[in-house]
Design an enzyme around this catalytic site. Structure first.
Site, PDB file in Angstrom:
ATOM      1  N   LYS A 106      -9.485  25.016  33.321  1.00  0.00           N
ATOM      2  CA  LYS A 106     -10.441  24.420  33.244  1.00  0.00           C
ATOM      3  C   LYS A 106     -11.245  23.311  34.216  1.00  0.00           C
ATOM      4  CE  LYS A 106      -7.352  22.840  30.453  1.00  0.00           C
ATOM      5  NZ  LYS A 106      -5.665  23.445  29.583  1.00  0.00           N
ATOM      6  N   VAL A 133      -8.922  29.131  28.461  1.00  0.00           N
ATOM      7  CA  VAL A 133      -9.533  28.921  27.463  1.00  0.00           C
ATOM      8  C   VAL A 133      -8.768  29.258  26.019  1.00  0.00           C
ATOM      9  CG1 VAL A 133     -11.671  28.852  25.352  1.00  0.00           C
ATOM     10  CG2 VAL A 133     -11.865  28.890  28.157  1.00  0.00           C
ATOM     11  N   ILE A 137      -4.407  32.672  23.191  1.00  0.00           N
ATOM     12  CA  ILE A 137      -5.570  33.481  22.122  1.00  0.00           C
ATOM     13  C   ILE A 137      -6.462  34.486  23.623  1.00  0.00           C
ATOM     14  CG2 ILE A 137      -7.078  33.415  20.776  1.00  0.00           C
ATOM     15  CD1 ILE A 137      -6.676  30.366  20.149  1.00  0.00           C
ATOM     16  N   ASP A 202     -11.794  18.373  27.711  1.00  0.00           N
ATOM     17  CA  ASP A 202     -11.320  19.337  28.261  1.00  0.00           C
ATOM     18  C   ASP A 202     -12.207  20.512  27.557  1.00  0.00           C
ATOM     19  OD1 ASP A 202      -7.951  20.582  28.408  1.00  0.00           O
ATOM     20  OD2 ASP A 202      -8.925  21.648  26.231  1.00  0.00           O
ATOM     21  N   LYS A 206     -14.431  24.023  28.188  1.00  0.00           N
ATOM     22  CA  LYS A 206     -13.959  25.124  27.612  1.00  0.00           C
ATOM     23  C   LYS A 206     -15.347  25.666  27.075  1.00  0.00           C
ATOM     24  CE  LYS A 206      -9.042  24.057  27.219  1.00  0.00           C
ATOM     25  NZ  LYS A 206      -8.033  23.174  26.035  1.00  0.00           N
ATOM     26  N   GLY A 312       1.080  25.537  26.071  1.00  0.00           N
ATOM     27  CA  GLY A 312       2.198  25.857  25.856  1.00  0.00           C
ATOM     28  C   GLY A 312       2.647  27.141  26.852  1.00  0.00           C
TER      29      GLY A 312
HETATM   30  P1  NAP Z   1       2.297  21.643  35.753  1.00  0.00           P
HETATM   31  O1  NAP Z   1       3.312  21.397  34.846  1.00  0.00           O
HETATM   32  O2  NAP Z   1       2.029  20.036  35.847  1.00  0.00           O
HETATM   33  O3  NAP Z   1       2.721  22.365  37.075  1.00  0.00           O
HETATM   34  C1  NAP Z   1       2.080  22.090  37.886  1.00  0.00           C
HETATM   35  C2  NAP Z   1       2.553  22.879  39.249  1.00  0.00           C
HETATM   36  O4  NAP Z   1       1.775  22.642  40.279  1.00  0.00           O
HETATM   37  C3  NAP Z   1       4.265  22.394  39.564  1.00  0.00           C
HETATM   38  O5  NAP Z   1       4.742  22.857  40.081  1.00  0.00           O
HETATM   39  C4  NAP Z   1       3.627  21.315  41.170  1.00  0.00           C
HETATM   40  O6  NAP Z   1       4.366  21.483  42.017  1.00  0.00           O
HETATM   41  C5  NAP Z   1       2.260  22.292  42.153  1.00  0.00           C
HETATM   42  N1  NAP Z   1       1.516  21.885  42.804  1.00  0.00           N
HETATM   43  C6  NAP Z   1       1.522  20.742  42.170  1.00  0.00           C
HETATM   44  N2  NAP Z   1       0.012  20.158  43.198  1.00  0.00           N
HETATM   45  C7  NAP Z   1       0.949  21.425  44.323  1.00  0.00           C
HETATM   46  C8  NAP Z   1      -0.210  21.111  45.261  1.00  0.00           C
HETATM   47  N3  NAP Z   1      -0.643  20.234  46.211  1.00  0.00           N
HETATM   48  N4  NAP Z   1       0.878  22.110  46.222  1.00  0.00           N
HETATM   49  C9  NAP Z   1       1.757  22.394  45.802  1.00  0.00           C
HETATM   50  N5  NAP Z   1       2.308  22.933  44.140  1.00  0.00           N
HETATM   51  C10 NAP Z   1       1.622  22.563  43.593  1.00  0.00           C
HETATM   52  O7  NAP Z   1       0.983  22.365  35.666  1.00  0.00           O
HETATM   53  P2  NAP Z   1       1.037  23.267  33.700  1.00  0.00           P
HETATM   54  O8  NAP Z   1       1.077  22.546  32.823  1.00  0.00           O
HETATM   55  O9  NAP Z   1       1.971  24.441  34.353  1.00  0.00           O
HETATM   56  O10 NAP Z   1      -0.560  23.653  34.307  1.00  0.00           O
HETATM   57  C11 NAP Z   1      -1.186  24.802  35.372  1.00  0.00           C
HETATM   58  C12 NAP Z   1      -2.341  24.891  34.806  1.00  0.00           C
HETATM   59  O11 NAP Z   1      -2.504  25.647  33.753  1.00  0.00           O
HETATM   60  C13 NAP Z   1      -3.143  24.165  35.139  1.00  0.00           C
HETATM   61  O12 NAP Z   1      -4.470  23.851  35.220  1.00  0.00           O
HETATM   62  C14 NAP Z   1      -3.169  23.402  33.246  1.00  0.00           C
HETATM   63  O13 NAP Z   1      -5.365  23.040  33.378  1.00  0.00           O
HETATM   64  C15 NAP Z   1      -3.474  24.756  33.496  1.00  0.00           C
HETATM   65  N6  NAP Z   1      -3.371  25.083  31.697  1.00  0.00           N
HETATM   66  C16 NAP Z   1      -2.058  24.808  30.677  1.00  0.00           C
HETATM   67  C17 NAP Z   1      -0.953  24.953  29.882  1.00  0.00           C
HETATM   68  C18 NAP Z   1      -0.274  24.019  29.485  1.00  0.00           C
HETATM   69  O14 NAP Z   1      -0.544  24.883  27.932  1.00  0.00           O
HETATM   70  N7  NAP Z   1       0.627  23.772  30.047  1.00  0.00           N
HETATM   71  C19 NAP Z   1      -2.040  25.801  29.349  1.00  0.00           C
HETATM   72  C20 NAP Z   1      -3.074  25.992  29.604  1.00  0.00           C
HETATM   73  C21 NAP Z   1      -4.014  26.130  30.550  1.00  0.00           C
HETATM   74  P3  NAP Z   1       6.093  20.666  41.715  1.00  0.00           P
HETATM   75  O15 NAP Z   1       6.990  21.466  40.705  1.00  0.00           O
HETATM   76  O16 NAP Z   1       6.566  20.787  43.036  1.00  0.00           O
HETATM   77  O17 NAP Z   1       5.915  19.602  41.750  1.00  0.00           O
END
Ligand code: NAP
Length: 442
Positions: A106, A133, A137, A202, A206, A312
Site C-alpha cells: 500500500k 487494504v 478481507i 497507513d 488505504k 497477519g
Molecule cells: P517482511 O516480513 O518484512 O518481509 C519482506 C521480505 O522481502 C523479506 O523476505 C526480505 O528478504 C524481502 N526483501 C526486502 N527487501 C528486499 C530487497 N531489496 N531485495 C530482495 N528481497 C527483499 O514483510 P511482510 O510483512 O511480509 O509484508 C510484505 C508486504 O505486504 C508489504 O508491502 C506489506 O505492507 C504488505 N502487507 C503486509 C501485511 C502483514 O500482515 N504483514 C498485511 C497487509 C499487507 P529477507 O528475508 O532476506 O530479509
C-alpha cells in the site's frame, strides 16, 4: 485429454506474508491448478539473504538474490518485499515484460499508484492489490466487480488494526493513549516506530485506494485529509462512552452533492481519516481488537459490511492467492488484463467542505441563561444542535459549581463548525472547550 498449461510464478519477498504464500502455492498446488485451469509453478523466491531461516520449510534451490532475472522469466509476479525501491522498478519491469502482478504494497501504491496502473494499462496485463487494504478481507474486488452495477455513496472503514487495538484498549480499560500503545507494542500489534499507524498515514494510503475504486477516479495520498489518534485522551473516550459513543479511527470516502460555496457548486468526494465517534449500536462499533471492517453504503445494495483480519501472514496470503488465481484465470482465458474504470472524474474536496455531525464538550460556568446563549450562538452560525446534555460538578475544595455541557450537532460543514467553536471560546461563561470530535452514523 489436453495437458494443463504451466504458468511461472515469481515471488519477491519471503517474510511474514511471502513465506505463507510460498507454502500455500506448494501445499495446495493441485487444488489451485483445478481452480485456475493452469499449474501455478513457483519458479523462484527473491530475498535479500538466501541463508535466513524462514518460518516455513521451503526448497532451498528456490531462493535467489537476483530478483531482476527472476522477474524477466515469469508469467505472474507476486511482490511482497514492501518499501518503494526496488519494489517499484521490479513491478514496472514485470508489467513491461507482460507479466500480471499481485502486490500488497500500500505504501508504494499510495506514492506511485498512477504510474503502475498506467504501465499495467499499456501492457494490457493485470495489476491486483487486494492485500493492500484490510489484509484478508475481500473488499477491493467486491467494490470493483460485485458493485460495478451500483453507485457507492459512502465508505467507512476501520482499516488499521494497530489503532483499532489501541482505541479498543482505551475504551475497555480506561487506559491513556501511551499505555495502550505500549501494550500494543508488547503484544506485537504495533511496531517499535508506530508513526505510520498512529498518525493515520497507513489508513490514509488505504483510504485513497478505497476512494479511487469506489468513485472511479484516481485519488492520491495528497487528496486525503489525515488526522491520527495521538491526541485522543482517556477523558475523550470516557466522555464518548458516557454519551453512548465509541471512538474509532475511520477512513471515510463519501460523495457530497453539489452544494454552495464550500464545494464550489460541484459534487465531489471527501476522503479523510480521523478519530470519529460512532453510536455504540453502529455495526463498526462492534469491531474490537486488531480486526478490520469496511462499511459501504450503495444506492441499490443499501448497507454492506465486510469484516475480518486486517493483517497477519496467513490471512494476508489468502488475499494474495485470490488475486493470483484471478489473474492466472485471465491468462488462461486470454484477453487484456482487467483494469479499474477511471471515468468518474469527480473532484477531491478539501476538509473544509466535508459535512459531518460533531460532538463538542464544554466546561461552562453554572449560571442561569448559559445554555440559551450557547444555543443561540450555534444557531447564528447555522449549526443546529441535535442533543445538549448538562452535568453539574461541585469542586469539593472551593465549593464552586461548574457545568459540563455535551453537544451533538446535526450535519454541518467543517468551516461552519470551526467558526462556531471559535465564537463559543469567546463567551465569558466558557471555562474551556474540552473536546471537538466528528461523529458518523447518527
Ligand atoms: P517482511 O516480513 O518484512 O518481509 C519482506 C521480505 O522481502 C523479506 O523476505 C526480505 O528478504 C524481502 N526483501 C526486502 N527487501 C528486499 C530487497 N531489496 N531485495 C530482495 N528481497 C527483499 O514483510 P511482510 O510483512 O511480509 O509484508 C510484505 C508486504 O505486504 C508489504 O508491502 C506489506 O505492507 C504488505 N502487507 C503486509 C501485511 C502483514 O500482515 N504483514 C498485511 C497487509 C499487507 P529477507 O528475508 O532476506 O530479509
Amino acid at each position: 485429454m489436453t495437458e494443463m498449461r504451466t504458468l511461472k510464478v515469481a515471488l519477491l519477498g519471503c517474510g511474514n506474508v511471502g513465506a505463507q504464500v510460498a507454502r500455500i502455492l506448494i501445499e495446495d498446488a493441485d487444488a489451485l491448478a483445478a481452480r485456475t485451469g493452469a499449474r501455478l509453478q513457483l519458479s523462484g523466491i527473491a530475498v535479500r539473504n538466501v541463508n535466513t531461516r524462514r518460518d516455513v520449510e521451503l526448497p532451498q534451490e528456490l531462493f535467489t538474490t537476483d530478483a531482476d532475472t527472476l522477474v524477466k522469466d515469469a508469467d505472474l509476479v507476486i511482490e511482497l518485499m514492501g518499501g518503494i525501491e526496488p519494489a517499484r522498478t521490479l513491478i514496472v519491469s514485470a508489467l513491461r515484460n507482460g507479466a500480471c502482478v499481485v502486490t500488497g504494497n500500500k505504501a508504494l501504491l499510495a506514492q506511485d499508484g498512477p504510474t503502475l496502473y498506467e504501465e499495467a494499462d499499456k501492457a494490457g496485463v493485470q495489476l491486483s492489490y487486494e492485500a493492500a487494504v484490510a489484509g484478508a478481507i475481500p473488499i477491493l474486488r467486491p467494490i470493483r466487480d460485485s458493485l460495478a452495477g451500483d453507485r457507492i455513496t459512502r465508505v467507512l472503514g476501520i482499516v488499521n488494526g494497530t489503532t483499532n487495538f489501541i482505541l479498543d484498549q482505551m475504551d475497555t480499560t480506561g487506559a491513556q493513549f501511551a499505555d495502550a500503545l505500549a501494550e500494543a507494542q508488547r503484544l506485537g500489534y504495533a511496531e517499535a516506530d508506530p508513526t505510520a499507524d498512529v498518525e493515520g498515514h497507513d489508513a490514509a494510503a488505504k483510504a485513497a485506494i478505497l476512494a479511487s475504486l469506489s468513485f472511479h477516479t484516481r485519488f492520491a495520498l495528497g487528496n486525503v485529509h489525515c488526522e491520527g489518534i495521538t491526541s485522543v485522551s482517556a477523558a475523550d473516550i470516557a466522555a464518548a462512552k458516557d454519551a453512548g459513543f465509541v471512538i474509532k479511527l475511520l477512513a471515510i470516502a463519501e460523495k457530497l452533492p453539489a452544494a454552495g460555496a464550500e464545494t464550489g457548486g460541484t459534487e465531489g468526494v471527501s476522503v479523510r481519516v480521523h478519530p470519529t465517534l460512532l453510536p455504540r449500536e453502529h455495526p463498526l462499533a462492534a469491531v474490537h481488537g486488531a480486526f478490520n471492517a469496511v462499511f459501504i453504503e450503495a444506492e441499490n445494495a443499501g448497507e454492506l459490511m465486510f469484516y475480518g483480519r486486517g493483517a497477519g501472514g496467513t490471512p494476508t496470503a489468502s488475499a494474495v492467492l485470490g488475486d493470483l488465481v484471478s489473474a492466472a484465470r485471465r491468462i488462461v482465458l486470454g484477453g487484456p488484463g482487467r483494469t479499474e474504470t477511471t471515468t468518474g472524474h469527480v473532484p477531491a474536496l478539501g476538509i473544509e467542505s466535508a459535512t459531518t455531525s460533531y460532538y463538542i464538550g464544554l466546561d461552562v460556568a453554572d449560571q442561569p441563561g448559559v445554555l440559551a446563549r450557547i444555543a443561540q450562538l450555534f444557531a447564528e452560525h447555522g449549526v443546529s444542535i441535535e442533543i445538549m446534555r448538562q452535568t453539574i460538578h461541585t469542586d469539593s475544595a472551593s465549593n464552586v459549581e461548574s457545568a459540563e455541557l455535551r453537544i451533538v450537532t446535526h450535519r454541518a460543514s467543517e468551516a461552519a463548525l470551526a467558526a462556531t467553536v471559535e465564537a463559543v471560546k469567546g463567551l465569558d461563561v466558557i471555562n474551556s472547550v474540552t473536546s471537538v470530535l466528528r461523529v458518523e452514523g447518527v
